[in-house]
Scaffold this motif. Structure first.
Motif, PDB file in Angstrom:
ATOM      1  N   SER A 289      20.352  -7.616  -0.241  1.00  0.00           N
ATOM      2  CA  SER A 289      20.424  -6.733  -1.393  1.00  0.00           C
ATOM      3  C   SER A 289      19.102  -5.980  -1.598  1.00  0.00           C
ATOM      4  O   SER A 289      18.034  -6.474  -1.236  1.00  0.00           O
ATOM      5  CB  SER A 289      20.744  -7.544  -2.651  1.00  0.00           C
ATOM      6  N   PHE A 290      19.196  -4.823  -2.176  1.00  0.00           N
ATOM      7  CA  PHE A 290      18.042  -3.993  -2.526  1.00  0.00           C
ATOM      8  C   PHE A 290      17.080  -3.806  -1.340  1.00  0.00           C
ATOM      9  O   PHE A 290      17.516  -3.503  -0.250  1.00  0.00           O
ATOM     10  CB  PHE A 290      17.349  -4.546  -3.774  1.00  0.00           C
ATOM     11  N   PHE A 291      15.759  -4.018  -1.553  1.00  0.00           N
ATOM     12  CA  PHE A 291      14.799  -3.694  -0.478  1.00  0.00           C
ATOM     13  C   PHE A 291      14.359  -4.923   0.303  1.00  0.00           C
ATOM     14  O   PHE A 291      13.395  -4.880   1.053  1.00  0.00           O
ATOM     15  CB  PHE A 291      13.520  -3.044  -1.025  1.00  0.00           C
ATOM     16  N   GLY A 292      14.978  -6.058   0.099  1.00  0.00           N
ATOM     17  CA  GLY A 292      14.516  -7.291   0.748  1.00  0.00           C
ATOM     18  C   GLY A 292      13.709  -8.111  -0.241  1.00  0.00           C
ATOM     19  O   GLY A 292      13.716  -7.834  -1.454  1.00  0.00           O
ATOM     20  N   ASN A 293      13.004  -9.107   0.262  1.00  0.00           N
ATOM     21  CA  ASN A 293      12.184  -9.963  -0.609  1.00  0.00           C
ATOM     22  C   ASN A 293      10.861  -9.270  -0.905  1.00  0.00           C
ATOM     23  O   ASN A 293       9.833  -9.536  -0.270  1.00  0.00           O
ATOM     24  CB  ASN A 293      11.939 -11.325   0.045  1.00  0.00           C
ATOM     25  N   VAL A 294      10.899  -8.380  -1.883  1.00  0.00           N
ATOM     26  CA  VAL A 294       9.738  -7.524  -2.147  1.00  0.00           C
ATOM     27  C   VAL A 294       8.488  -8.339  -2.502  1.00  0.00           C
ATOM     28  O   VAL A 294       7.375  -7.982  -2.114  1.00  0.00           O
ATOM     29  CB  VAL A 294      10.084  -6.496  -3.253  1.00  0.00           C
ATOM     30  N   GLY A 295       8.676  -9.451  -3.207  1.00  0.00           N
ATOM     31  CA  GLY A 295       7.513 -10.268  -3.590  1.00  0.00           C
ATOM     32  C   GLY A 295       6.715 -10.715  -2.375  1.00  0.00           C
ATOM     33  O   GLY A 295       5.476 -10.746  -2.402  1.00  0.00           O
ATOM     34  N   ILE A 296       7.395 -11.067  -1.307  1.00  0.00           N
ATOM     35  CA  ILE A 296       6.697 -11.495  -0.092  1.00  0.00           C
ATOM     36  C   ILE A 296       6.136 -10.282   0.651  1.00  0.00           C
ATOM     37  O   ILE A 296       5.014 -10.321   1.180  1.00  0.00           O
ATOM     38  CB  ILE A 296       7.655 -12.302   0.818  1.00  0.00           C
ATOM     39  N   LEU A 297       6.883  -9.194   0.670  1.00  0.00           N
ATOM     40  CA  LEU A 297       6.372  -7.979   1.333  1.00  0.00           C
ATOM     41  C   LEU A 297       5.076  -7.512   0.663  1.00  0.00           C
ATOM     42  O   LEU A 297       4.130  -7.078   1.333  1.00  0.00           O
ATOM     43  CB  LEU A 297       7.421  -6.863   1.280  1.00  0.00           C
ATOM     44  N   LEU A 298       5.011  -7.626  -0.665  1.00  0.00           N
ATOM     45  CA  LEU A 298       3.798  -7.200  -1.379  1.00  0.00           C
ATOM     46  C   LEU A 298       2.599  -8.062  -0.992  1.00  0.00           C
ATOM     47  O   LEU A 298       1.483  -7.558  -0.817  1.00  0.00           O
ATOM     48  CB  LEU A 298       4.006  -7.293  -2.894  1.00  0.00           C
ATOM     49  N   ARG A 299       2.834  -9.356  -0.844  1.00  0.00           N
ATOM     50  CA  ARG A 299       1.725 -10.243  -0.453  1.00  0.00           C
ATOM     51  C   ARG A 299       1.263  -9.886   0.967  1.00  0.00           C
ATOM     52  O   ARG A 299       0.064  -9.833   1.246  1.00  0.00           O
ATOM     53  CB  ARG A 299       2.159 -11.701  -0.540  1.00  0.00           C
ATOM     54  N   GLY A 300       2.220  -9.642   1.842  1.00  0.00           N
ATOM     55  CA  GLY A 300       1.872  -9.258   3.215  1.00  0.00           C
ATOM     56  C   GLY A 300       1.123  -7.935   3.243  1.00  0.00           C
ATOM     57  O   GLY A 300       0.150  -7.760   3.990  1.00  0.00           O
ATOM     58  N   TYR A 301       1.566  -7.009   2.414  1.00  0.00           N
ATOM     59  CA  TYR A 301       0.914  -5.694   2.324  1.00  0.00           C
ATOM     60  C   TYR A 301      -0.548  -5.876   1.908  1.00  0.00           C
ATOM     61  O   TYR A 301      -1.469  -5.302   2.499  1.00  0.00           O
ATOM     62  CB  TYR A 301       1.666  -4.846   1.297  1.00  0.00           C
ATOM     63  N   CYS A 302      -0.749  -6.712   0.890  1.00  0.00           N
ATOM     64  CA  CYS A 302      -2.101  -6.956   0.379  1.00  0.00           C
ATOM     65  C   CYS A 302      -2.965  -7.573   1.490  1.00  0.00           C
ATOM     66  O   CYS A 302      -4.127  -7.194   1.678  1.00  0.00           O
ATOM     67  CB  CYS A 302      -1.991  -7.888  -0.821  1.00  0.00           C
ATOM     68  N   TYR A 303      -2.394  -8.495   2.226  1.00  0.00           N
ATOM     69  CA  TYR A 303      -3.139  -9.181   3.304  1.00  0.00           C
ATOM     70  C   TYR A 303      -3.590  -8.179   4.378  1.00  0.00           C
ATOM     71  O   TYR A 303      -4.760  -8.142   4.764  1.00  0.00           O
ATOM     72  CB  TYR A 303      -2.208 -10.233   3.915  1.00  0.00           C
ATOM     73  N   ILE A 304      -2.646  -7.348   4.810  1.00  0.00           N
ATOM     74  CA  ILE A 304      -2.962  -6.400   5.887  1.00  0.00           C
ATOM     75  C   ILE A 304      -3.997  -5.375   5.408  1.00  0.00           C
ATOM     76  O   ILE A 304      -4.962  -5.059   6.100  1.00  0.00           O
ATOM     77  CB  ILE A 304      -1.676  -5.692   6.387  1.00  0.00           C
ATOM     78  N   ARG A 305      -3.795  -4.873   4.177  1.00  0.00           N
ATOM     79  CA  ARG A 305      -4.736  -3.871   3.650  1.00  0.00           C
ATOM     80  C   ARG A 305      -6.125  -4.473   3.435  1.00  0.00           C
ATOM     81  O   ARG A 305      -7.139  -3.809   3.615  1.00  0.00           O
ATOM     82  CB  ARG A 305      -4.213  -3.291   2.323  1.00  0.00           C
ATOM     83  N   THR A 306      -6.173  -5.729   3.002  1.00  0.00           N
ATOM     84  CA  THR A 306      -7.466  -6.358   2.744  1.00  0.00           C
ATOM     85  C   THR A 306      -8.245  -6.547   4.044  1.00  0.00           C
ATOM     86  O   THR A 306      -9.446  -6.279   4.110  1.00  0.00           O
ATOM     87  CB  THR A 306      -7.268  -7.744   2.091  1.00  0.00           C
ATOM     88  N   LEU A 307      -7.555  -7.008   5.075  1.00  0.00           N
ATOM     89  CA  LEU A 307      -8.259  -7.339   6.318  1.00  0.00           C
ATOM     90  C   LEU A 307      -8.506  -6.127   7.199  1.00  0.00           C
ATOM     91  O   LEU A 307      -9.511  -6.060   7.912  1.00  0.00           O
ATOM     92  CB  LEU A 307      -7.450  -8.386   7.099  1.00  0.00           C
ATOM     93  N   GLY A 308      -7.582  -5.176   7.192  1.00  0.00           N
ATOM     94  CA  GLY A 308      -7.726  -4.026   8.084  1.00  0.00           C
ATOM     95  C   GLY A 308      -7.571  -4.448   9.537  1.00  0.00           C
ATOM     96  O   GLY A 308      -7.384  -5.635   9.853  1.00  0.00           O
ATOM     97  N   ALA A 309      -7.689  -3.486  10.432  1.00  0.00           N
ATOM     98  CA  ALA A 309      -7.429  -3.753  11.849  1.00  0.00           C
ATOM     99  C   ALA A 309      -8.391  -4.802  12.408  1.00  0.00           C
ATOM    100  O   ALA A 309      -7.973  -5.751  13.086  1.00  0.00           O
ATOM    101  CB  ALA A 309      -7.542  -2.448  12.630  1.00  0.00           C
ATOM    102  N   ASP A 310      -9.686  -4.650  12.088  1.00  0.00           N
ATOM    103  CA  ASP A 310     -10.662  -5.603  12.637  1.00  0.00           C
ATOM    104  C   ASP A 310     -10.435  -7.003  12.086  1.00  0.00           C
ATOM    105  O   ASP A 310     -10.555  -8.002  12.798  1.00  0.00           O
ATOM    106  CB  ASP A 310     -12.091  -5.162  12.297  1.00  0.00           C
ATOM    107  N   GLY A 311     -10.115  -7.052  10.792  1.00  0.00           N
ATOM    108  CA  GLY A 311      -9.893  -8.350  10.152  1.00  0.00           C
ATOM    109  C   GLY A 311      -8.689  -9.067  10.748  1.00  0.00           C
ATOM    110  O   GLY A 311      -8.724 -10.285  10.966  1.00  0.00           O
ATOM    111  N   LEU A 312      -7.624  -8.328  11.020  1.00  0.00           N
ATOM    112  CA  LEU A 312      -6.432  -8.967  11.594  1.00  0.00           C
ATOM    113  C   LEU A 312      -6.748  -9.534  12.976  1.00  0.00           C
ATOM    114  O   LEU A 312      -6.313 -10.630  13.341  1.00  0.00           O
ATOM    115  CB  LEU A 312      -5.274  -7.977  11.697  1.00  0.00           C
TER     116      LEU A 312
END
Ligand SMILES: Cc1ncc(COP(=O)(O)O)c(C=O)c1O
Length: 488
Positions: A325-348
């Protein structure tokens, strides 16, 4: 039998007359409520609620919350299902009112902020995968697998190709064959080579015009990177088949290599693992899939599209339909988004390098205590075997795992993958210190050297329950109790 305060129910703790709050006597005039409401709607007596003070209730729930081991309280080296630390700033982001209060039925033009985030998430996942088209809705890795296989099925059907076979190595996670079977394919399991890798000759024997998909976890569940992955992908493509990369182990390769670069045509992410998201016991998860351009038209919607500065939701032309339903589990996608944006390419990239470094350090220490049958080095996890210890000392992998709980460590995964006897699958992740890893090794050493096998059979002894029948506990969990039983 629950006998400590922490494990007793509120109903058992209840004492007549106890109160959390005292209300002033009501000054609302009695207008004869029983006359205004139909008699059959009126209760005969007050509901049998527990009678407790506020501290009683608070202590009950706080104590309950400490009974489970969690990544916030203990080292949690569970193999295969990456259990990594969930940074607390993600919780703050995911609870921002501007995000929490968004209703999925809002018109797209009133929902631009959320759509912008999800669009960016699609783009970042495409970049990390090396595959251009992403669909966010699948709710977990297993659902991502099924979704991608349905996409493959629709693709082959449109091309008029009757491809029935899905192939996977013996070390595959159980969800791979389960997803293939649910998607209507025949499952073919390969024996792994002695070194735990794909047997190319055996694979070749199954490749023909009826081959649909080869599913492979890379690195695999033994923690080994498949060195022939490019050759394997070429072999599949030569017969017109597709390569599915199970992305559960992406924590080992972020920013180092990409499924799309080593021949994968489709993959799923486990956002709740690789990109953090508090999960366990079946949820909540998020398993977006990424695919090559020629499969994009079959993806499930909604996909977030961007034209100039406006975001909108679209369903691809030949979409297999909705999977969530809807866009998926948005709460988890938001946490993942925050993680990727915080670390950036080098951090990942640093995440994966540290995860692999930690796993190799732990493997070097554990291999002094028990066999590690596959690989001299590992990626983010490795599989040790307690076979020898069981034969010599009658201490099984299960005994060690259970006793580790008493030492304050979550048990590693045991008896999976099936290709290793008395398997202990260990994944330390990148955030653990050398001191924690050493303490874990010391605990295993103490269990093997100092403990009596007979006593170990009763471990754990410090947890509310010791050794439930695991099959029954999973299939018939007792999750509620009648008020009357609790009171008696
Ligand atoms: C290799 C592998 N594939 C797939 C899955 C399924 O993922 P999920 O639990 O998100 O459904 C797992 C889960 O542990 C896994 O380890």
């Amino acid at each position: 039998m629950r006998n400590t305060v922490a494990t007793r129910l509120l109903f058992e703790l209840s004492l007549p007359g106890r109160r959390g709050a005292e209300f002033p006597t009501s000054d609302v005039p009695d207008v004869g409520w029983d006359q205004l409401l139909p008699a059959e709607q009126l209760a005969d007596s007050a509901p049998p609620l527990p009678e407790l003070t506020e501290p009683d209730v608070i202590r009950h729930f706080v104590n309950l919350s400490t009974l489970n081991m969690s990544v916030d309280t203990h080292f949690y080296p569970l193999g295969s299902c990456t259990m990594k630390y969930n940074p607390k700033r993600h919780e703050r982001l995911a609870s921002l009112p501007g995000l929490v209060d968004v209703h999925p039925y809002r018109a797209d033009q009133d929902n631009q902020g959320m759509l912008a985030i999800l669009h960016e998430m699609q783009e970042m996942l495409a970049e990390i995968a090396g595959l251009p088209a992403v669909s966010l809705p699948p709710a977990a890795g297993a659902q991502g697998e099924l979704t991608a296989l349905l996409v493959a099925s629709a693709y082959f059907k449109e091309r008029g190709e009757n491809r029935t076979k899905v192939i996977f190595p013996k070390s595959a996670h159980g969800t791979n064959p389960a997803s293939a079977a649910i998607a209507g394919f025949d499952c073919i399991q390969l024996e792994d080579t002695n070194d735990g890798l794909v047997n190319l000759e055996e694979l070749q024997q199954h490749l023909d015009e009826s081959t649909a998909v080869f599913m492979i976890t890379n690195p695999n569940t033994l923690g080994l990177f498949e060195p022939d992955i490019q050759r394997i992908s070429d072999m599949l493509h030569e017969v017109g088949g597709l390569v599915y990369i199970d992305g559960a182990n992406m924590n080992a390769i972020l920013g180092i290599t990409r499924p799309g670069d080593f021949g994968g045509d489709m993959m799923h992410y486990n956002v709740h693992k690789t990109f953090t998201g508090p999960h366990g016991a079946g949820g909540p998860g998020s398993g977006p899939i990424a695919v090559r351009d020629f499969l994009a038209d079959y993806l499930p919607g909604p996909i977030v599209a961007k034209s100039e500065d406006e975001y909108s939701l679209l369903t691809p032309e030949k979409s297999i339909g909705r999977v969530r339903s809807f866009f998926g589990n948005v709460g988890i996608l938001l946490r993942g988004y925050c993680y990727i944006r915080t670390l950036g390419a080098d951090g990942l990239k640093a995440v994966s390098e540290n995860a692999v470094l930690n796993a190799n350090y732990l493997m070097s220490q554990i291999s002094k205590l028990m066999g590690v049958p596959h690989g001299k080095h590992c990626m983010h996890e490795f599989v040790a075997s307690a076979k020898q210890i069981k034969e010599n000392q009658k201490i099984s992998a299960m005994d060690i795992a259970k006793r580790l709980l008493d030492y304050g460590f979550h048990a590693p995964t045991v008896y999976f993958p099936l290709v290793v006897d008395e398997a202990m699958m260990i994944e330390p992740t990148e955030t653990e210190s050398k001191a924690t890893l050493d303490a874990f090794v010391d605990a295993i050493l103490a269990i093997i050297n100092d403990e009596k096998p007979d006593a170990l059979e009763n471990a754990p002894i410090t947890t509310p329950i010791s050794r439930p029948n695991e099959t029954q506990a999973n299939r018939k969990p007792v999750l509620r109790e009648s008020i009357e039983d609790a009171k008696s």
